[in-house]
Scaffold this motif. Structure first.
Motif, mmCIF file in Angstrom:
data_model
loop_
_atom_site.group_PDB
_atom_site.id
_atom_site.type_symbol
_atom_site.label_atom_id
_atom_site.label_comp_id
_atom_site.label_asym_id
_atom_site.label_seq_id
_atom_site.Cartn_x
_atom_site.Cartn_y
_atom_site.Cartn_z
ATOM 1 N N LYS A 522 12.309 40.977 29.796
ATOM 2 C CA LYS A 522 11.622 41.310 31.059
ATOM 3 C C LYS A 522 11.141 42.777 31.207
ATOM 4 C CE LYS A 522 13.073 37.900 33.851
ATOM 5 N NZ LYS A 522 14.445 37.221 33.874
ATOM 6 N N LEU A 523 11.642 43.560 30.391
ATOM 7 C CA LEU A 523 11.196 44.944 30.543
ATOM 8 C C LEU A 523 9.867 45.287 29.550
ATOM 9 C CD1 LEU A 523 14.549 47.011 30.087
ATOM 10 C CD2 LEU A 523 12.994 46.952 32.036
ATOM 11 N N VAL A 524 9.836 44.632 28.554
ATOM 12 C CA VAL A 524 8.586 44.541 27.722
ATOM 13 C C VAL A 524 7.434 43.973 28.524
ATOM 14 C CG1 VAL A 524 7.627 43.487 25.550
ATOM 15 C CG2 VAL A 524 10.033 44.657 25.724
ATOM 16 N N ALA A 536 9.238 55.839 33.201
ATOM 17 C CA ALA A 536 9.223 55.067 34.527
ATOM 18 C C ALA A 536 10.253 55.649 35.370
ATOM 19 C CB ALA A 536 9.635 53.411 34.513
ATOM 20 N N THR A 537 9.970 55.554 36.621
ATOM 21 C CA THR A 537 10.956 56.208 37.627
ATOM 22 C C THR A 537 12.045 55.095 38.192
ATOM 23 O OG1 THR A 537 9.552 55.513 39.566
ATOM 24 C CG2 THR A 537 9.294 57.537 38.685
ATOM 25 N N PHE A 538 12.938 55.329 38.774
ATOM 26 C CA PHE A 538 14.003 54.702 39.176
ATOM 27 C C PHE A 538 13.301 53.692 39.956
ATOM 28 C CE2 PHE A 538 17.583 53.334 41.825
ATOM 29 C CZ PHE A 538 18.669 53.052 41.057
ATOM 30 N N GLU A 539 12.614 54.088 40.882
ATOM 31 C CA GLU A 539 11.808 53.053 41.923
ATOM 32 C C GLU A 539 11.149 52.065 40.807
ATOM 33 O OE1 GLU A 539 12.408 56.178 42.751
ATOM 34 O OE2 GLU A 539 13.798 55.252 44.310
ATOM 35 N N GLU A 540 10.349 52.497 40.246
ATOM 36 C CA GLU A 540 9.492 51.596 39.230
ATOM 37 C C GLU A 540 10.340 50.316 38.436
ATOM 38 O OE1 GLU A 540 5.742 54.245 38.238
ATOM 39 O OE2 GLU A 540 7.255 54.211 36.930
ATOM 40 N N LEU A 541 11.442 51.052 38.048
ATOM 41 C CA LEU A 541 12.480 50.166 37.386
ATOM 42 C C LEU A 541 13.025 49.109 38.222
ATOM 43 C CD1 LEU A 541 14.104 52.978 35.143
ATOM 44 C CD2 LEU A 541 13.063 50.864 34.232
ATOM 45 N N ILE A 542 13.397 49.546 39.385
ATOM 46 C CA ILE A 542 14.249 48.469 40.188
ATOM 47 C C ILE A 542 13.271 47.330 40.711
ATOM 48 C CG2 ILE A 542 16.280 49.666 40.789
ATOM 49 C CD1 ILE A 542 15.196 50.698 43.263
ATOM 50 N N ARG A 550 22.081 49.270 38.288
ATOM 51 C CA ARG A 550 22.845 49.813 37.174
ATOM 52 C C ARG A 550 22.141 49.887 35.636
ATOM 53 N NH1 ARG A 550 27.628 46.244 34.869
ATOM 54 N NH2 ARG A 550 25.666 44.871 34.346
ATOM 55 N N ILE A 551 21.167 48.772 35.730
ATOM 56 C CA ILE A 551 20.238 48.960 34.527
ATOM 57 C C ILE A 551 19.401 49.861 34.580
ATOM 58 C CG2 ILE A 551 18.676 47.306 33.077
ATOM 59 C CD1 ILE A 551 19.953 44.844 34.213
ATOM 60 N N ALA A 552 18.807 50.248 35.760
ATOM 61 C CA ALA A 552 17.793 51.165 35.845
ATOM 62 C C ALA A 552 18.257 52.570 35.527
ATOM 63 C CB ALA A 552 17.251 51.068 37.305
ATOM 64 N N GLN A 553 19.457 52.650 35.729
ATOM 65 C CA GLN A 553 20.245 54.176 35.637
ATOM 66 C C GLN A 553 20.311 54.127 34.288
ATOM 67 O OE1 GLN A 553 20.124 56.568 38.068
ATOM 68 N NE2 GLN A 553 20.668 57.731 36.228
#
Ligand code: AMP
Ligand code: ZN
Length: 665
Positions: A522-524, A536-542, A550-553
């Motif tokens: 998914k990330l790729v 990437a920022t936390f917001e972009e990740l979630i 949890r994954i983002a952090q």
């Protein structure tokens, strides 16, 4: 032969192969040949959409996403079963049955009680229609898309059987498959599943049916419900169900007296440990359907059936010590070291205590006498402390505060059941474990290098992290124990070859906590390169589908660590694939960024699957149900009328296949 005949022939052939493989456990064709035939059928179906059939073997690979499972009212209530725990209970039941029927002429069907999730499969005119969970017995959840991926379930019954009926059974996870899933989770650094039953029922409620298809689920059937009076007895109906393709286990037996029922119970109380799946008891049913009808139901359960629960095998022993294991992600698992004791045919010395909460819940202390149980489950479990045997002055257990390997202070983040050793770069089992994960089959898949050699290389001080692998020279490796020149060369070749492994596997190989195979993909797909991901920022990740806090952090933590940044830079300079290759980027755009599509009906120019892929490749999202969030519905032929009204109600734009193609070109 007409196209239609050809399609029908292929479908029948493939159904038969599924039956041979998944029900009879006897393949008559190689996986490869099977795939060729499936592809051939897929092609014919795509070219000839008029012959679309939702029960075609091509429709079972999964890929449908269900966000909300629809609640469905059962046509016939799914009752629970009364339980019994002793032979006396069974004798009492027999008396009640005989009294109500006014005869002692009663035969019984004896079956194993499968431990999974109950399911109701509806068939009309011999065609599979839907699969619904038991729920509260009156209403359950429609899990059709997920259940269809279980290949031992026939979707189309052609032969001699009743035509409108419900098949009831249990979705189970056989022990072998369950163990494999757990091994994988262990490799991914994820917490292992506790037992097959919960994992089976959890699987039914997964949103992504492709994920369900990957799980080795099976379905064992135990009841035919129909108003057609073709069969006189329960046993006969099941025998016939088996003949037409349902997986009715052949452990079922007919008993002509309660003594024979006892024989069955005694036999399986011992033999159940050899079964490939879990059972927690026996179900005894009055065999004659006429008699079943006469007996009827109580408010909760049929009077014509009763469950007999096996006693879980339990022993008591002494807890000598609690030790702590460190996983490759630093996760700490407390282990109970027990006074060795015989249990269900094996000697038990250790049992997992899972985490600090579990220890606190049990109030378990070194020196305690504890009850250990093996209820068909693989790992023995500590059920409780025998407080009557607790010696005076036992110290309450203090959970470890420091890592047993490197003495770092352990940390525990909120919402996480486990403690962790934070010393990622200095804690020996973490370092070795991370490299072992990196080279493993599903990650970099390095030929010629195994876990033990990694251990050896570490002990010899040749490597300290996975980037060091790429600096290794043959001459350094040859002197190692049991390493011949040829195997040294193989290993170095394998390492070099791994530079071609695609980005998604490399990302998984890095061993970022909570980034398993699926998450890595998914990330790729979203970030396309390690650089974009790590900045990437936390917001972009979630905001990425299925990426939670949890994954983002965890990704943020990984990316902000200087040591990791250096490692990644070294991997890049060694030429590993840390971005999506140009070839796979070619067909991808952001034209549909963030737009949500629902695909419905039959299409002519491209197949449904291709359509979905095109949406995702261009940055859009595919959803299976229409909601306020839906931007477009791509409507093919025969779009369901209920979908149409819903779309109109919500004002969702309906476009054609051609409109969509124009959009992306
Ligand atoms: P319980 O959940 O304890 O009320 O037991 C009833 C459940 O046992 C049913 O809903 C089925 O899911 C399950 N079960 C497992 N094996 C059988 C079987 N052979 N016959 C009937 N029910 C069974
Ligand atoms: Zn440590």
């Amino acid at each position: 032969m007409t196209v239609q005949e050809k399609i029908n022939l292929l479908r029948e052939e493939l159904n038969n192969h599924n039956y041979n493989y998944y029900v009879l456990d006897h393949a008559l064709i190689s996986d490869f040949d099977f795939d060729i035939k499936i592809k051939e059928l897929e092609k014919l179906e795509t070219k000839n959409p008029v012959f679309f059939d939702s029960n075609s073997p091509t429709q079972r690979v999964g890929g449908e996403i269900t966000k909300n499972f629809e609640t469905v009212t059962h046509l016939n209530r799914m009752y629970s079963l009364d339980n019994s725990y002793s032979k006396e209970d069974l004798l009492d039941w027999e008396k009640r049955v005989q009294k109500m029927l006014g005869t002692s002429e009663v035969k019984y069907s004896c079956e194993l009680k499968f431990d999974g999730a109950s399911i109701n499969l509806t068939y009309e005119n011999g065609q599979f229609i839907k699969a619904v969970t038991r729920g509260d017995g009156f209403q359950g959840d429609d899990v059709t898309n997920n259940v269809k991926t279980i290949l031992s379930i026939p979707l189309s019954i052609k032969k001699d059987f009743v035509s409108n009926f419900e098949m009831r059974g249990e979705i189970i996870l056989p022990l072998d498959g369950f163990n494999k899933m757990n091994e994988e989770r262990f490799e991914n650094g994820e917490e292992q599943y506790r037992n097959p039953r919960n994992t089976a029922s959890g699987s039914l409620k997964l949103q992504d049916s492709a994920e369900v298809a990957r799980r080795p689920l099976d379905c064992l059937l135990y009841q035919v419900v129909t108003t057609e009076r073709k069969y006189k007895t329960h046993f006969e109906s099941l025998e016939n169900a088996r003949k037409v393709g349902f997986k009715v286990p052949d452990t079922i037996a007919l008993a002509t007296s309660i003594d024979e029922v006892f024989d069955f119970v005694n036999y399986w109380d011992v033999k159940r440990h050899d079964l490939p799946y879990e059972t927690d008891g026996v179900v005894i049913k009055v065999n004659h359907l006429q008699q079943q009808e006469e007996l009827g139901y109580t408010a909760k359960a049929p009077r014509w059936a009763i469950a007999y629960k096996f006693k879980a095998e339990q022993v008591s022993t002494i807890l000598n010590k609690i030790t702590y294991q460190v996983g490759r992600t630093g996760a700490i698992t407390p282990v109970a070291n027990l006074e060795p004791v015989q249990l269900a045919g094996t000697t038990v010395k250790r049992a997992s205590l899972h985490n600090a909460d579990q220890i606190e819940k049990l109030d378990i202390r070194v020196g305690d006498t504890v009850f250990v149980e093996k209820g068909g489950e693989i790992i023995p479990k500590i059920i409780a402390v025998d407080f009557t045997k607790r010696p005076e002055n036992l110290e309450p257990t203090k959970y470890a505060t420091n890592c047993p390997e490197c003495n770092s202070e352990l940390v525990r983040t909120e919402g996480d059941a486990k403690h962790y050793c934070p010393n990622e770069f200095g804690c020996a089992p973490q370092i070795t474990g991370r490299i072992q994960h990196f080279i493993s089959r599903k990650a970099m898949d390095i030929e010629g290098l195994g876990g033990e050699t990694v251990d050896l290389l570490r002990k010899e001080g040749l490597i300290e992290n996975y980037a060091d692998l790429y600096d290794l020279k043959v001459e350094q490796v040859i002197p190692l124990e049991r390493m011949a020149e040829k195997s040294a060369q193989n290993m170095i070749d394998g390492i070099i070859k791994s530079k071609n492994i695609p980005f998604e596997k490399v990302l998984f190989a890095l061993g970022i906590r909570f980034v398993g195979e699926t998450v890595a993909k998914k990330l790729v797909k979203h970030f396309k390169s390690i650089e974009f991901l790590m900045t990437a920022t936390f917001e972009e990740l979630i905001n990425v589908d299925e990426i939670g806090d949890r994954i983002a952090q965890s990704i943020i933590d990984f990316s902000s660590n200087l040591g990791n940044i250096q490692l990644i830079n070294r991997l890049i300079s060694h030429g590993l694939q840390l971005e999506v290759s140009a070839a796979s980027l070619e067909n991808q755009t952001n034209k549909l960024d963030g737009q949500v599509f629902v695909v419905s009906g039959v299409f002519h120019q491209i197949s449904r699957e291709e359509l979905k892929k095109a949406i995702e490749d261009n940055g859009g999202k595919v959803s299976s149900s229409i909601s306020k969030k839906t931007n477009f519905i791509i409507a093919g032929d025969n779009m369901g009328p209920s979908k149409l009204t819903k779309a109109q109600d919500l004002g969702v734009e309906i476009i054609s296949e051609q409109d969509f193609i124009n959009k992306i070109n």
